[in-house]
Scaffold this motif. Sequence first.
Motif, PDB file in Angstrom:
ATOM      1  N   ILE A  77      -7.124  -4.605   3.037  1.00  0.00           N
ATOM      2  CA  ILE A  77      -7.495  -3.839   4.229  1.00  0.00           C
ATOM      3  C   ILE A  77      -6.215  -3.512   4.973  1.00  0.00           C
ATOM      4  O   ILE A  77      -5.324  -4.347   5.103  1.00  0.00           O
ATOM      5  N   ASP A  78      -6.110  -2.263   5.409  1.00  0.00           N
ATOM      6  CA  ASP A  78      -4.918  -1.833   6.124  1.00  0.00           C
ATOM      7  C   ASP A  78      -5.141  -1.964   7.609  1.00  0.00           C
ATOM      8  O   ASP A  78      -6.144  -1.506   8.132  1.00  0.00           O
ATOM      9  N   SER A  79      -4.191  -2.577   8.290  1.00  0.00           N
ATOM     10  CA  SER A  79      -4.276  -2.624   9.743  1.00  0.00           C
ATOM     11  C   SER A  79      -2.934  -2.170  10.227  1.00  0.00           C
ATOM     12  O   SER A  79      -2.152  -2.931  10.730  1.00  0.00           O
ATOM     13  N   ARG A  80      -2.662  -0.922   9.995  1.00  0.00           N
ATOM     14  CA  ARG A  80      -1.334  -0.448  10.227  1.00  0.00           C
ATOM     15  C   ARG A  80      -1.234   0.143  11.617  1.00  0.00           C
ATOM     16  O   ARG A  80      -1.720   1.227  11.890  1.00  0.00           O
ATOM     17  N   ILE A  81      -0.592  -0.629  12.472  1.00  0.00           N
ATOM     18  CA  ILE A  81      -0.512  -0.262  13.869  1.00  0.00           C
ATOM     19  C   ILE A  81       0.196   1.063  14.036  1.00  0.00           C
ATOM     20  O   ILE A  81      -0.209   1.897  14.833  1.00  0.00           O
ATOM     21  N   VAL A  82       1.244   1.258  13.263  1.00  0.00           N
ATOM     22  CA  VAL A  82       1.991   2.503  13.388  1.00  0.00           C
ATOM     23  C   VAL A  82       1.110   3.683  12.979  1.00  0.00           C
ATOM     24  O   VAL A  82       1.100   4.719  13.639  1.00  0.00           O
ATOM     25  N   ALA A  83       0.317   3.491  11.929  1.00  0.00           N
ATOM     26  CA  ALA A  83      -0.591   4.559  11.520  1.00  0.00           C
ATOM     27  C   ALA A  83      -1.567   4.893  12.645  1.00  0.00           C
ATOM     28  O   ALA A  83      -1.844   6.064  12.914  1.00  0.00           O
TER      29      ALA A  83
ATOM     30  N   LEU B 175      -3.415  11.189   7.076  1.00  0.00           N
ATOM     31  CA  LEU B 175      -2.118  11.832   7.273  1.00  0.00           C
ATOM     32  C   LEU B 175      -0.953  10.850   7.407  1.00  0.00           C
ATOM     33  O   LEU B 175       0.098  11.071   6.801  1.00  0.00           O
ATOM     34  N   PRO B 176      -1.114   9.754   8.167  1.00  0.00           N
ATOM     35  CA  PRO B 176       0.009   8.826   8.238  1.00  0.00           C
ATOM     36  C   PRO B 176       0.407   8.266   6.866  1.00  0.00           C
ATOM     37  O   PRO B 176       1.597   8.078   6.588  1.00  0.00           O
ATOM     38  N   LYS B 177      -0.563   8.044   6.007  1.00  0.00           N
ATOM     39  CA  LYS B 177      -0.269   7.581   4.649  1.00  0.00           C
ATOM     40  C   LYS B 177       0.577   8.598   3.899  1.00  0.00           C
ATOM     41  O   LYS B 177       1.567   8.262   3.264  1.00  0.00           O
TER      42      LYS B 177
END
Lengths: 211, 211
Positions: free
Chosen positions: A192-198, B16-18
């Motif tokens: 699972i992605d929890s990418r704050i920057v995204a 899009l961020p990906k």
Amino acid sequence: MHASKKAIPPSVVKRLPKYLAYVQALCLEKVEWVSSNELAEQLGLTSSTVRQDFSYFDFSGISKRGYETIGLQNMLINILGVDTAWQVVVVGAGNLGRALALHEEFPRRGFNIVGIFDKDPTKLGMKVGALDVKPMRELPTVIGRHKVNMGIVAVPAVAAQSVADLLIVAGVKGLLNMALTHIVAPDTVSVIDSRIVASLLELSHSVSFSR
Amino acid sequence: MHASKKAIPPSVVKRLPKYLAYVQALCLEKVEWVSSNELAEQLGLTSSTVRQDFSYFDFSGISKRGYETIGLQNMLINILGVDTAWQVVVVGAGNLGRALALHEEFPRRGFNIVGIFDKDPTKLGMKVGALDVKPMRELPTVIGRHKVNMGIVAVPAVAAQSVADLLIVAGVKGLLNMALTHIVAPDTVSVIDSRIVASLLELSHSVSFSR
DNA sequence: CTCTATCTGTCAAACTTTTGACGAAAGGGA
DNA sequence: TCCCTTTCGTCAAAAGTTTGACAGATAGAG
């Protein structure tokens, strides 16, 4: 073991933590009943969505009262699999990794952080709460000894995939990816992605284009 | 100003961020072209999805070569609104708030952290990188002076809504919510949830139910 | 005891998102 | 030059998700 009519769709699973958080707050305040309408209003949904969601599990409300909070809470805990304690390691002892290792919310919700690792030798031995930063080569031992089932990947994008591979080989079954890269994993392992920057980038888009 | 045929659906914006992260890496390696197939494989999508997504913006690939990386990168930067620098404040100087304020990835992507706030008097004046923790009453001044357009809410669940309200009144247009609660905001303000705990709960579910 | 207002459970319609299929463009080798 | 292969752009079908509508249940007032 886990009681539910059929597999719960992903869109529904994404909302379960929200329901749980709200219902737990109600339980603490000793509120006994909650309606689909109240949940909808508080969580930014429609009451129809709430009822539809709950129809996936073995749990019924009562006309004119709503849903019994404690029963609902238990149901959600069971479905989310938080009735078992999870053992978790953090890889990456940068600012983010250390903050996550110290985050009080994790143990409170049944996620025990049992180790924090970094490849940078200058960080080794550094104290992070009760833990100290260990070198990557000790990862398999710690994972084996504590029966760790989840890993949090909090390293720079370039290193994310190789760290993930190490965790997977060591037997971890779930990965929480904090890096902006996509992580490739066999389908026995959930990512699972929890990418704050995204999320910030997404926010940037919606702010730019809001009327 | 922002060139695009029509509004881009949310499902596409989330990806899009990906794309941006991957394409930026390619640009650094001086790779000039990338195909929908390569993107799909690397990011866990289908090539059809990739082509469909790109059809929403004014940017074409070339048969037999693919998409020109630099052009694609610029397109994504433009659409995500990262071509303007954003001024951001963090509210909550706990472990998570401090880590976010120090996160190197933010300034690198055009998000400047210009202040960190907390209501706890014992935290006031504490150094967090170049900033020091300020009391909540200075929030409006800082937001006005630096033309801040985004706020990161990194406080415990019970305080999240009231902090959000303060940020909104002060004129912030986007909120990144790290708390497990839902935040209610007028629709001139965008809210994105990046709730790490929620992600872990989701992960817990999929690990419990994977075959 | 009956009536009314509220609230659930369910279904089907509306909407969104993903996928597969195919024609056309472009590059490279024979 | 002509063919073959790769890859795009587009469209329509399939799959997934959200919403609105309504029958039936229940609590409480009169």
